[in-house]
Design a protein around this motif. Structure first.
Motif, PDB file in Angstrom:
ATOM      1  N   PRO A 287      -0.763  11.348  -5.898  1.00 31.46           N
ATOM      2  CA  PRO A 287       0.060  11.300  -7.131  1.00 31.46           C
ATOM      3  C   PRO A 287       1.335  10.697  -6.548  1.00 31.46           C
ATOM      4  O   PRO A 287       2.133  10.057  -7.189  1.00 31.46           O
ATOM      5  N   GLY A 288       1.723  11.312  -5.366  1.00 31.62           N
ATOM      6  CA  GLY A 288       2.898  10.419  -4.545  1.00 31.62           C
ATOM      7  C   GLY A 288       2.906   9.114  -4.434  1.00 31.62           C
ATOM      8  O   GLY A 288       3.927   8.361  -4.657  1.00 31.62           O
ATOM      9  N   GLU A 289       1.850   8.699  -4.083  1.00 32.12           N
ATOM     10  CA  GLU A 289       1.527   7.210  -3.742  1.00 32.12           C
ATOM     11  C   GLU A 289       1.573   6.381  -5.147  1.00 32.12           C
ATOM     12  O   GLU A 289       2.237   5.342  -5.177  1.00 32.12           O
ATOM     13  N   ARG A 290       1.164   6.940  -6.108  1.00 33.08           N
ATOM     14  CA  ARG A 290       1.044   6.333  -7.471  1.00 33.08           C
ATOM     15  C   ARG A 290       2.438   6.348  -7.870  1.00 33.08           C
ATOM     16  O   ARG A 290       3.044   5.162  -8.645  1.00 33.08           O
ATOM     17  N   ARG A 291       3.355   7.346  -7.742  1.00 39.01           N
ATOM     18  CA  ARG A 291       4.684   7.340  -8.300  1.00 39.01           C
ATOM     19  C   ARG A 291       5.425   5.997  -7.571  1.00 39.01           C
ATOM     20  O   ARG A 291       6.302   5.569  -8.186  1.00 39.01           O
ATOM     21  N   VAL A 292       5.268   5.788  -6.292  1.00 42.43           N
ATOM     22  CA  VAL A 292       5.823   4.790  -5.688  1.00 42.43           C
ATOM     23  C   VAL A 292       5.377   3.606  -5.928  1.00 42.43           C
ATOM     24  O   VAL A 292       6.116   2.775  -6.450  1.00 42.43           O
ATOM     25  N   LEU A 293       4.158   3.406  -6.225  1.00 40.98           N
ATOM     26  CA  LEU A 293       3.591   2.139  -6.927  1.00 40.98           C
ATOM     27  C   LEU A 293       4.222   1.890  -8.293  1.00 40.98           C
ATOM     28  O   LEU A 293       4.356   0.760  -8.589  1.00 40.98           O
TER      29      LEU A 293
ATOM     30  N   ASP B  53       0.490   9.766 -17.308  1.00 42.73           N
ATOM     31  CA  ASP B  53       2.046  10.531 -17.784  1.00 42.73           C
ATOM     32  C   ASP B  53       2.719  10.577 -16.286  1.00 42.73           C
ATOM     33  O   ASP B  53       2.283  11.320 -15.446  1.00 42.73           O
ATOM     34  N   PRO B  54       3.798   9.807 -16.056  1.00 47.57           N
ATOM     35  CA  PRO B  54       4.438   9.975 -14.840  1.00 47.57           C
ATOM     36  C   PRO B  54       4.984  11.454 -14.568  1.00 47.57           C
ATOM     37  O   PRO B  54       4.899  11.958 -13.437  1.00 47.57           O
ATOM     38  N   ALA B  55       5.064  12.465 -15.685  1.00 48.18           N
ATOM     39  CA  ALA B  55       5.229  13.763 -15.379  1.00 48.18           C
ATOM     40  C   ALA B  55       4.159  14.635 -15.199  1.00 48.18           C
ATOM     41  O   ALA B  55       4.295  15.726 -14.612  1.00 48.18           O
TER      42      ALA B  55
ATOM     43  N   LEU C  87       5.448  -4.133  -9.196  1.00 51.44           N
ATOM     44  CA  LEU C  87       4.687  -5.412  -8.885  1.00 51.44           C
ATOM     45  C   LEU C  87       3.665  -5.166  -7.771  1.00 51.44           C
ATOM     46  O   LEU C  87       2.803  -6.104  -7.453  1.00 51.44           O
ATOM     47  N   ALA C  88       3.625  -4.278  -6.950  1.00 53.38           N
ATOM     48  CA  ALA C  88       2.705  -3.949  -5.840  1.00 53.38           C
ATOM     49  C   ALA C  88       1.460  -3.964  -6.182  1.00 53.38           C
ATOM     50  O   ALA C  88       0.638  -4.440  -5.738  1.00 53.38           O
ATOM     51  N   ILE C  89       1.169  -3.708  -7.498  1.00 51.59           N
ATOM     52  CA  ILE C  89      -0.254  -3.802  -8.070  1.00 51.59           C
ATOM     53  C   ILE C  89      -0.760  -5.231  -8.087  1.00 51.59           C
ATOM     54  O   ILE C  89      -1.947  -5.532  -8.225  1.00 51.59           O
ATOM     55  N   THR C  90      -0.022  -6.240  -8.102  1.00 52.33           N
ATOM     56  CA  THR C  90      -0.324  -7.758  -8.492  1.00 52.33           C
ATOM     57  C   THR C  90      -1.198  -8.201  -7.203  1.00 52.33           C
ATOM     58  O   THR C  90      -1.486  -9.426  -7.225  1.00 52.33           O
ATOM     59  N   THR C  91      -1.094  -7.350  -5.913  1.00 50.06           N
ATOM     60  CA  THR C  91      -1.671  -8.192  -4.851  1.00 50.06           C
ATOM     61  C   THR C  91      -3.256  -8.071  -5.023  1.00 50.06           C
ATOM     62  O   THR C  91      -3.631  -7.033  -5.155  1.00 50.06           O
ATOM     63  N   PRO C  92      -3.660  -9.347  -4.535  1.00 50.95           N
ATOM     64  CA  PRO C  92      -5.430  -9.016  -4.526  1.00 50.95           C
ATOM     65  C   PRO C  92      -5.872  -8.265  -3.609  1.00 50.95           C
ATOM     66  O   PRO C  92      -7.009  -7.669  -3.929  1.00 50.95           O
ATOM     67  N   GLU C  93      -5.245  -7.652  -2.719  1.00 50.56           N
ATOM     68  CA  GLU C  93      -5.835  -6.953  -1.546  1.00 50.56           C
ATOM     69  C   GLU C  93      -5.875  -5.631  -2.074  1.00 50.56           C
ATOM     70  O   GLU C  93      -6.275  -4.526  -1.434  1.00 50.56           O
ATOM     71  N   ILE C  94      -5.555  -5.201  -3.390  1.00 55.39           N
ATOM     72  CA  ILE C  94      -5.099  -3.679  -3.823  1.00 55.39           C
ATOM     73  C   ILE C  94      -6.586  -3.061  -4.058  1.00 55.39           C
ATOM     74  O   ILE C  94      -6.682  -1.833  -3.779  1.00 55.39           O
TER      75      ILE C  94
END
Ligand code: SF4
Length: 109
Positions: free
Chosen positions: A86-92, A73-75, A97-104
């Protein structure tokens, strides 16, 4: 599939692969650890480093991160999950599309 993943076709593909089933949880590096470790008192590096250290060595980090981005839940973002605060996940989440990079699996956060 969440509405969020539906907005980003590439993200949807990654989620379909990474979160197929929940069997990945059996290989989680945090399995059996005290969950308190993953809920530091704040987002300062000194507080988040211990759980991040566990996540960095986790073989299912990509699936974990994809799952939390698809279901959280974003909230109500709490704790270090998939090596992210949590702040980094907010940015992602905003980047989508950042999650699509194989290096994740190894280089996020
Ligand atoms: S990435 Fe971190 S929070 Fe996710 S399953 Fe692995 S150790 Fe647990």
């Amino acid at each position: 599939m969440s509405a969020r993943a539906g907005r980003f076709p590439l993200l949807r593909l990654v989620l379909a692969d990474a979160t197929a089933g929940r069997g990945w949880r059996d290989d989680a590096a945090c399995l059996g650890l005290d969950t308190e470790l993953f809920f530091p008192v704040d987002d300062r590096a000194a507080s988040t480093e211990p759980p991040r250290r566990v996540c960095r060595g986790c073989p299912v980090r990509a699936a974990c991160l994809a799952d939390v981005l698809a279901t959280e839940d974003p909230a109500r973002r709490f704790g270090v999950v998939g090596g992210t605060t949590p702040g980094e996940r907010r940015v992602l989440h905003r980047a989508g599309l950042a999650i699509t990079t194989p290096e994740i699996g190894g280089d996020v956060a």
